[in-house]
Design an enzyme around this catalytic site. Structure first.
Site, short mmCIF file in Angstrom:
data_model
loop_
_atom_site.label_atom_id
_atom_site.label_comp_id
_atom_site.label_asym_id
_atom_site.label_seq_id
_atom_site.Cartn_x
_atom_site.Cartn_y
_atom_site.Cartn_z
CD1 TRP A 137 -2.30 -2.07 1.87
CD2 TRP A 137 -3.08 -1.05 0.03
NE1 TRP A 137 -3.40 -2.76 1.42
CE2 TRP A 137 -3.89 -2.16 0.30
CE3 TRP A 137 -3.38 -0.25 -1.09
CZ2 TRP A 137 -4.99 -2.51 -0.51
CZ3 TRP A 137 -4.47 -0.60 -1.87
CH2 TRP A 137 -5.25 -1.72 -1.58
CG ASP A 190 -2.80 3.72 4.53
OD1 ASP A 190 -3.82 3.59 5.24
OD2 ASP A 190 -2.63 3.12 3.45
CE LYS A 227 -8.79 -2.61 4.56
NZ LYS A 227 -8.05 -1.85 3.58
C1 LIG Z 1 -7.43 -1.49 2.42
C2 LIG Z 1 -6.28 -0.58 2.45
C3 LIG Z 1 -6.09 0.45 1.51
C4 LIG Z 1 -6.99 0.64 0.32
O1 LIG Z 1 -8.19 1.17 0.62
P1 LIG Z 1 -9.31 1.38 -0.50
O2 LIG Z 1 -10.40 2.00 0.30
O3 LIG Z 1 -9.67 0.04 -1.07
O4 LIG Z 1 -8.77 2.27 -1.55
C5 LIG Z 1 -5.03 1.31 1.68
N1 LIG Z 1 -4.16 1.15 2.69
C6 LIG Z 1 -4.29 0.16 3.59
C7 LIG Z 1 -3.30 0.02 4.69
C8 LIG Z 1 -5.34 -0.75 3.49
O5 LIG Z 1 -5.45 -1.74 4.40
#
Ligand SMILES: *Cc1c(COP(=O)(O)O)cnc(C)c1O
Length: 369
Positions: free
Chosen positions: A110, A181, A205
């Site tokens: 990511w 993130d 999540k």
């Molecule tokens: C799931 C995830 C993403 C992507 O998120 P989307 O909403 O599908 O764009 C980005 N970073 C992390 C750490 C993730 O777990």
């Protein structure tokens, strides 16, 4: 029959990495509100986003998040669309002018995607990466390695696919503006959420359903001039209109509010952390005491929310996943890029689910060890 609750089958323990399990209380409340929210005679998804009823839902969700994260006055909270992935673009666009640069700590795929998107728009460099070692540890993050033109250090704090994370005390010790993130670990552990200049997290999540992304930012970091960016990609637009410039993802924000209320009733982030540590310890201890299952991540880098493990045999891994389903343990398969198993133990996963999983692991080991 459509509205017959009796037809609902027994709920499974859903270890999905995202979208992921939600607290039953939240689902029950949403289902109760569905036909008639709070005497309005309609569901939340049928309401005008300009109505006072909906306005209160969004304001409450925002206030709950502010209080749960203990945010100070310097940080704004936005509810945006485009997923976590659109932030890979919005961040460099808004926080860097053409002359500025930023350093990226590539802790997983990511973070790598975020870097690749930033590279298309602005000057960015890689500070460190654990890619050569399969992202099996958290790479070094240090203000000393920044370039003079760097405005921030970017990293993905919890690596959903690889099961690593930057521990709270390490994050707190970085002497620089951080962009984080936290899609898979916001509200799960006691971080100093005021420390980063910007945090973002897709809701699917730990916060609710997919379709809304939370952004917490210090607006003093904006590096662009008013009107310079495409309107929807400009944080300023959403700050000025309090995430109501256009129609927000109303229903998702409402679900997010219900999840945040649940976290508050549970005792907030510190209570979540205690619960998550108990769940993670039970699973890591089971893995570490097993002759069959392995997790080779350094202890201090181990994620509380995404725990990966393997048997060392692809066939046994597949058998484990298949047998799990029969026990009501689902979505335990590792990400397609790494294989093996992954148990996502987000806030809403009950200790009961982890107990069921470790019992099954022990049984599987007895039969296959
Ligand atoms: C799931 C995830 C993403 C992507 O998120 P989307 O909403 O599908 O764009 C980005 N970073 C992390 C750490 C993730 O777990």
């Amino acid at each position: 029959m459509f509205f017959n609750q009796e037809v609902t089958m027994e709920r499974v323990f859903n270890f999905s990495a995202g979208p992921s399990t939600l607290p039953v209380e939240v689902l029950e409340k949403a289902s109760k509100d569905m036909m008639n929210f709070n005497g309005s005679g309609m569901s939340v998804m049928e309401m005008s986003h300009r109505s006072s009823e909906y306005g209160a839902i969004q304001a409450d969700a925002k206030a709950s998040l502010r209080s749960l994260l203990s945010l100070d006055e310097n940080h704004d909270v936005l509810f945006l669309q485009g997923g976590g992935s659109l932030q890979f673009t919005m961040i460099p666009l808004n926080l860097l002018s053409e002359e500025d640069s930023a350093s990226y700590v590539i802790s997983g795929s990511w973070a790598k995607k975020a870097y690749q998107e930033a590279e298309k728009l602005r000057k960015v460099n890689v500070m460190s990466s654990s890619e050569e070692d399969g992202f099996s540890y958290f790479p070094e993050i240090s203000a000393d390695k920044m370039k003079p033109t760097d405005k921030y250090i970017y990293t993905c704090v919890n690596n959903t696919i690889y099961g690593t994370r930057l521990a709270p005390e390490k994050l707190a010790s970085v002497d620089a503006t951080l962009v984080c993130d936290m899609s898979s670990n916001i509200l799960t552990e006691s971080y100093d959420f005021n420390k980063p200049g910007l945090i973002f997290a897709g809701a699917q999540k730990n916060l609710g359903a997919s379709g809304v992304t939370v952004v917490v930012l210090n607006k003093e970091l904006l590096a662009t001039k008013e009107g310079e960016l495409p309107t929807m990609l400009d944080y300023r637009t959403h700050i000025e209109k309090d995430s109501m410039f256009n129609t927000p993802p109303c229903y998702n924000i409402y679900i997010c509010g219900l999840v945040l209320d649940w976290v508050k009733r549970m005792g907030g982030v510190s209570a979540m952390e205690a619960r998550n540590k108990e769940k993670a310890k039970l699973l890591y201890d089971t893995i570490d005491n097993s002759a069959l299952f392995k997790n080779n991540i350094p202890e201090g880098d181990r994620s509380l929310t995404n725990i990966v493990f393997v048997t060392g045999s692809k066939d046994l891994d597949a058998e484990f996943v298949k047998g799990a389903k029969e026990k009501g343990i689902v979505n335990i398969k590792g990400h397609r890029s790494v294989g093996g198993m992954r148990a996502s133990l987000y806030n809403a996963m009950e200790l009961e689910g982890v107990k069921r999983l470790v019992d099954y692991m022990k049984e599987f080991e007895r039969n296959n060890g």
